[in-house]
Design a protein around this motif. Sequence first.
Motif, PDB file in Angstrom:
ATOM      1  N   GLY A  29      14.876 -20.438  36.809  1.00  0.00           N
ATOM      2  CA  GLY A  29      15.185 -21.267  35.646  1.00  0.00           C
ATOM      3  C   GLY A  29      16.649 -21.242  35.280  1.00  0.00           C
ATOM      4  N   LEU A  30      17.508 -21.237  36.297  1.00  0.00           N
ATOM      5  CA  LEU A  30      18.954 -21.247  36.080  1.00  0.00           C
ATOM      6  C   LEU A  30      19.572 -22.420  36.831  1.00  0.00           C
ATOM      7  N   ARG A  35      23.091 -21.274  33.672  1.00  0.00           N
ATOM      8  CA  ARG A  35      22.583 -21.609  32.337  1.00  0.00           C
ATOM      9  C   ARG A  35      21.079 -21.824  32.443  1.00  0.00           C
ATOM     10  N   PRO A  36      20.323 -21.467  31.406  1.00  0.00           N
ATOM     11  CA  PRO A  36      18.871 -21.652  31.441  1.00  0.00           C
ATOM     12  C   PRO A  36      18.477 -23.128  31.542  1.00  0.00           C
ATOM     13  N   ARG A  87      15.446 -13.765  37.129  1.00  0.00           N
ATOM     14  CA  ARG A  87      16.877 -13.976  36.882  1.00  0.00           C
ATOM     15  C   ARG A  87      17.703 -12.808  37.395  1.00  0.00           C
TER      16      ARG A  87
END
Length: 150
Positions: A29-30, A35-36, A87
């Motif tokens: 999810g980056l 960034r998210p 992450r």
Amino acid sequence: MRTLADEIGTAIEVDLAVIPPHQRRAYAGLDQYRRPVEVRGVQELAKGIAESFGAFAIFDVETVLRSPAIAPFVTQTLYAIPLELRRAACDRDRLKAEGARKEMARIISAALLSRYHFEPLKHVGASCHPNWEEAFEQQFGAGRGRGSSG
């Protein structure tokens, strides 16, 4: 001596290590700037991990499955891995990223081994050539329950 569980864990570790960075970030999810963003690519990653077990007969109770049949279970398992761990696998610190990938591989292999029984096929290489059925018949005979998954 390496156990079957070690081999499965190592196969998953390798799969996670060779994922292209953009695909690893998408699963975490980056975006490219870390960034998210929305998580993407889970099914593709699950399919790749499942395909790495092409040289195995995978038993779900008495039904034998080919590797693509476990992809939905691998997908569920991948979604269950905490986002923080995913992450961490993208971290710029190589040791931290490697540790996170090892932990992810441990989670995935534990889930697979608790659900399925893996038997290496003696006559099928790691690339799983078209003789899977023949190799299965030679090793296990026609008497085992068989699924249409494949």
